[in-house]
Design a protein around this motif. Structure first.
Motif, PDB file in Angstrom:
ATOM      1  N   ASP A 542       0.839  -1.200   0.000  1.00  0.00           N
ATOM      2  CA  ASP A 542       0.000   0.000   0.000  1.00  0.00           C
ATOM      3  C   ASP A 542       0.875   1.250   0.000  1.00  0.00           C
ATOM      4  OD1 ASP A 542      -1.799   2.088   0.499  1.00  0.00           O
ATOM      5  OD2 ASP A 542      -3.085   0.816   1.736  1.00  0.00           O
ATOM      6  N   PRO A 543       0.884   2.022  -1.082  1.00  0.00           N
ATOM      7  CA  PRO A 543       1.761   3.206  -1.167  1.00  0.00           C
ATOM      8  C   PRO A 543       1.363   4.337  -0.215  1.00  0.00           C
ATOM      9  CG  PRO A 543       0.270   3.118  -3.047  1.00  0.00           C
ATOM     10  CD  PRO A 543       0.101   1.826  -2.314  1.00  0.00           C
ATOM     11  N   LYS A 544       0.142   4.307   0.333  1.00  0.00           N
ATOM     12  CA  LYS A 544      -0.317   5.370   1.228  1.00  0.00           C
ATOM     13  C   LYS A 544       0.126   5.142   2.681  1.00  0.00           C
ATOM     14  CE  LYS A 544      -4.438   6.342  -1.538  1.00  0.00           C
ATOM     15  NZ  LYS A 544      -5.926   6.360  -1.553  1.00  0.00           N
ATOM     16  N   LEU A 545       0.660   3.962   2.937  1.00  0.00           N
ATOM     17  CA  LEU A 545       1.036   3.611   4.304  1.00  0.00           C
ATOM     18  C   LEU A 545       2.528   3.280   4.372  1.00  0.00           C
ATOM     19  CD1 LEU A 545      -1.998   1.283   5.132  1.00  0.00           C
ATOM     20  CD2 LEU A 545      -1.718   3.688   5.743  1.00  0.00           C
ATOM     21  N   ARG A 546       3.121   3.556   5.544  1.00  0.00           N
ATOM     22  CA  ARG A 546       4.553   3.327   5.711  1.00  0.00           C
ATOM     23  C   ARG A 546       4.827   2.702   7.072  1.00  0.00           C
ATOM     24  NH1 ARG A 546       8.869   6.267   7.800  1.00  0.00           N
ATOM     25  NH2 ARG A 546       7.438   7.941   8.404  1.00  0.00           N
ATOM     26  N   ARG A 556       3.637  -1.192  13.455  1.00  0.00           N
ATOM     27  CA  ARG A 556       3.337   0.236  13.573  1.00  0.00           C
ATOM     28  C   ARG A 556       3.422   0.858  12.183  1.00  0.00           C
ATOM     29  NH1 ARG A 556       3.720   3.967  18.150  1.00  0.00           N
ATOM     30  NH2 ARG A 556       3.602   6.094  17.336  1.00  0.00           N
ATOM     31  N   VAL A 557       2.379   1.613  11.827  1.00  0.00           N
ATOM     32  CA  VAL A 557       2.244   2.147  10.469  1.00  0.00           C
ATOM     33  C   VAL A 557       1.818   3.607  10.518  1.00  0.00           C
ATOM     34  CG1 VAL A 557       0.973   1.928   8.286  1.00  0.00           C
ATOM     35  CG2 VAL A 557       1.654  -0.132   9.542  1.00  0.00           C
ATOM     36  N   VAL A 588     -10.494   6.746  10.696  1.00  0.00           N
ATOM     37  CA  VAL A 588     -11.297   5.705  10.050  1.00  0.00           C
ATOM     38  C   VAL A 588     -10.528   5.090   8.882  1.00  0.00           C
ATOM     39  CG1 VAL A 588     -13.344   5.293   8.640  1.00  0.00           C
ATOM     40  CG2 VAL A 588     -13.535   6.576  10.773  1.00  0.00           C
ATOM     41  N   LYS A 589      -9.829   5.919   8.116  1.00  0.00           N
ATOM     42  CA  LYS A 589      -9.046   5.403   6.982  1.00  0.00           C
ATOM     43  C   LYS A 589      -7.977   4.422   7.469  1.00  0.00           C
ATOM     44  CE  LYS A 589      -9.684   9.539   4.132  1.00  0.00           C
ATOM     45  NZ  LYS A 589      -9.019  10.763   3.580  1.00  0.00           N
ATOM     46  N   LEU A 590      -7.331   4.764   8.578  1.00  0.00           N
ATOM     47  CA  LEU A 590      -6.338   3.857   9.147  1.00  0.00           C
ATOM     48  C   LEU A 590      -6.998   2.569   9.628  1.00  0.00           C
ATOM     49  CD1 LEU A 590      -4.223   6.458  11.155  1.00  0.00           C
ATOM     50  CD2 LEU A 590      -3.446   5.156   9.162  1.00  0.00           C
ATOM     51  N   GLY A 591      -8.181   2.713  10.244  1.00  0.00           N
ATOM     52  CA  GLY A 591      -8.918   1.545  10.707  1.00  0.00           C
ATOM     53  C   GLY A 591      -9.338   0.637   9.575  1.00  0.00           C
ATOM     54  N   LEU A 592      -9.749   1.239   8.464  1.00  0.00           N
ATOM     55  CA  LEU A 592     -10.176   0.454   7.307  1.00  0.00           C
ATOM     56  C   LEU A 592      -9.013  -0.342   6.715  1.00  0.00           C
ATOM     57  CD1 LEU A 592     -12.552   3.018   5.552  1.00  0.00           C
ATOM     58  CD2 LEU A 592     -13.208   0.805   6.525  1.00  0.00           C
TER      59      LEU A 592
END
Length: 616
Positions: A542-546, A556-557, A588-592
């Motif tokens: 997922d390019p939106k998360l690191r 941890r992200v 919510v986006k992180l939760g999803l």
């Protein structure tokens, strides 16, 4: 009142008899009463008599030495409906809670049978005493001593008596402190004062921290600090052997006399706290004169702080609340992480127009504060405050925290304060041990602190001491006034200026159903690790998360302006999920992102997460 006898052999004898009468129910209570003894010799070679199956009678014909009473005969009667539980080694090991022991000590809560009984407690205490004697072999020529203290729990007195009997059975002296704090118990292994029979060789604190009234447990100390997980496991295994009479005879042969004495050690402990504040203010007798500081002890053991620490320093303490010990905790849970508890101390500060509010947990190894405007110093804000104080004294030092601290805290410590931040594993002992390890490798660290409020300083022997943490805060108030830098709690609030705090911060618990077929007979720990590994692999795509470049626990992200951490609980079949973000939508986006991965694991209860992200 628990039985007066000091020999663990009594319980072995009782256990054997009850094992022969399996129709008895699963709880044993000693029905003996005896005067409280300031000094006594334990049972030595007395006689036991079993009186049928309807009652049990123990006769101890040895003499007890007291200051005012001598009694050569002690009779104890136990009703037939209260039998000794037959425990296997695994049952003892279930009492382990990391580096502590915890269990159910009081009946009355449905589904929570008592497993921390008096016989079990005696065996554990005897095991600790035997373990200590083994560690102190080179000092075998002298009597060893162990101090015992307890918090305000309703089972405290009963367990204190049982612990005393267990220790005495191994020929080790007992020094009872009564109501005390966990930090004081450790300090008693360091204090050098013959009047107060210090230093002791070991110490036991009877507490279960902030857990409900029916729970209790033990924390163990030597002069090297709190015992670790491996030590606790060894002690519990030895206790199981003692209870089952497989090795107790070796300890029962020890005929050395042991005494039980009572000492007001809290006087020593509190006077040292007072001296520390006076030193920080240039040896002014009343450096807090004019400060209005309210204390909330939550009916735990911390009520001493108002009268024994603050008032001798000149502070006004009117408006302090819940100082009286009450093991039912009728007002709120004594827990600086609890929202109701923090609301209570905040309201007390505002109602009394106080300069500062201080709140402790039950056994005073954790604390938090509130400034005059009602702003809380707990969790990340407490860590930020303590980091600012410590980094003023030790520039550039490393601050060790647990894994759930915020990104904003890292930025504050490293960019604003010029220190280093090392996130480590959850668990106060893990955090403290990591700070000690860093120092041993040459990396200076002076503070180890958890978001729960456990904070330990190098200058204080790495003891997680809630009272000493607040002394450091008081030192700042006193020294600021002495230097003319200002008064009130504004000096504290200024120290955390610039700390970025997330608008949304939640912790959701995803439980693992251990009976679910998806586990395929495996352990919940293996299942949880599989969830984490799958999440880690998915995040890479997922390019939106690191992923965090350095991480010691869980996954941890960072993303969407915030972060999440999914980890496996230290003790329970649970995957706690922490999310922090600038807005609810970002959270919510992180939760999803987590939902998309963990939904494949059928044994995982994601209902709390589903509700948070509003997934139908």
């Amino acid at each position: 009142m628990a039985a007066a006898s000091g020999m663990i052999m009594q319980n072995i004898f009782i256990a054997k008899q009850y094992q022969k009468n399996s129709h008895f129910v699963n709880q044993y209570r000693m029905g003996c009463s005896s005067p409280y003894m300031s000094s006594m010799l334990p049972f030595q070679g007395g006689k036991f008599a079993w009186d049928g199956t309807t009652s049990m009678q123990l006769v101890n014909v040895s003499k007890y030495q007291r200051t005012s009473v001598n009694r050569g005969l002690v009779l104890c009667n136990a009703a037939p409906s209260a039998a000794v539980p037959t425990l296997e080694k695994a049952d003892f090991l279930k009492l382990q809670n990391g580096s502590d022991i915890r269990g159910v000590a009081v009946a009355g809560v449905e589904g929570e049978p008592v497993n921390l009984t008096e016989p079990v407690t005696e065996a554990i205490a005897a095991a600790f005493a035997a373990w200590l004697k083994d560690k102190k072999k080179e000092e075998a020529s002298r009597h060893l001593s162990i101090s015992i203290g307890h918090d305000s729990r309703i089972s405290a007195q009963t367990l204190q008596d049982a612990v005393s009997r267990g220790i005495s059975s191994v020929g080790v002296d007992v020094i009872q402190y009564g109501l005390a704090s966990t930090p004081a118990m450790f300090n008693s292994t360091l204090t050098e004062d013959d009047v107060f029979l210090c230093p002791v060789d070991g110490s036991i604190m009877i507490t279960a921290s902030h857990l409900p009234y029916n729970r209790n447990g033990f924390k163990f100390f030597t002069s090297a600090g709190g015992l670790g997980k491996a030590d606790i496991k060894d002690i519990l295994e030895l206790a199981a052997d003692i209870f089952k009479n497989s090795s107790v005879e070796a300890y029962a042969r020890n005929k050395a006399s042991a005494s039980v004495k009572r000492v007001d050690y809290m006087t020593v402990y509190t006077s040292n706290l007072v001296k520390a504040v006076r030193r920080a203010a240039g040896n002014i007798e009343k450096p807090l004169e004019g400060f209005h500081i309210v204390v909330d002890a939550g009916n735990g053991a911390g009520g001493f702080f108002a009268a024994k620490v603050l008032e001798p320093l000149g502070a006004i303490t009117s408006g302090s609340q819940f100082l009286e010990p009450d093991g039912l905790f009728p007002n709120h849970i004594p827990n600086p992480e609890d929202k109701v508890a923090m609301k209570a101390i905040t309201q007390a500060v505002l109602d009394n127009e106080a300069d500062l509010g201080i709140i402790f947990d039950t056994d005073v190894d954790r604390s938090a504060a509130v400034d005059s405007a009602g702003r809380e110093f707990n969790r990340n804000r407490l860590i930020a405050l303590m980091s600012a104080i410590v980094l003023e004294e030790h520039p550039g030092t490393t601050i060790v925290t647990d894994s759930v601290t915020s990104d904003g805290l890292s930025t504050f410590i490293e960019k604003k304060l010029g220190g280093k931040h090392r996130r480590f594993k959850r668990g106060y002992k893990n955090v403290i041990d990591e700070a000690i390890r860093l120092n041993s490798t040459g990396e200076e660290s002076h503070l180890a602190i958890e978001t729960s409020g456990h904070g330990a300083l190098k200058e204080n022997h790495w003891l997680d001491d809630g009272a000493y943490l607040m002394v450091k805060v008081l030192n700042k108030l006193a020294s600021a006034r002495a230097s003319g830098a200002g008064g009130g709690s504004r000096v504290l609030t200024d120290l955390v200026e610039g700390l970025e705090e997330a608008a949304v911060a939640v912790e959701l618990r995803l439980k693992i159903n251990q009976s679910h077929s998806d586990l395929k007979g495996g352990s919940f720990r293996d299942y949880g690790e599989a969830v984490l590994k799958h999440l880690e692999n998915s995040i890479d795509l997922d390019p939106k998360l690191r992923k965090a470049p350095v991480n010691y626990e869980g996954v941890r992200v960072s993303g969407f302006g915030g972060w999440f951490l999914l980890r496996l609980s230290l003790h329970d079949p649970v995957l706690p999920l922490n999310i922090e973000a600038p807005t609810h939508n970002d959270a919510v986006k992180l939760g999803l992102a987590v939902v998309a991965v963990v939904k494949e694991f059928a044994a995982l209860d994601t209902s709390a997460l589903d509700k948070f992200v509003q997934v139908s």
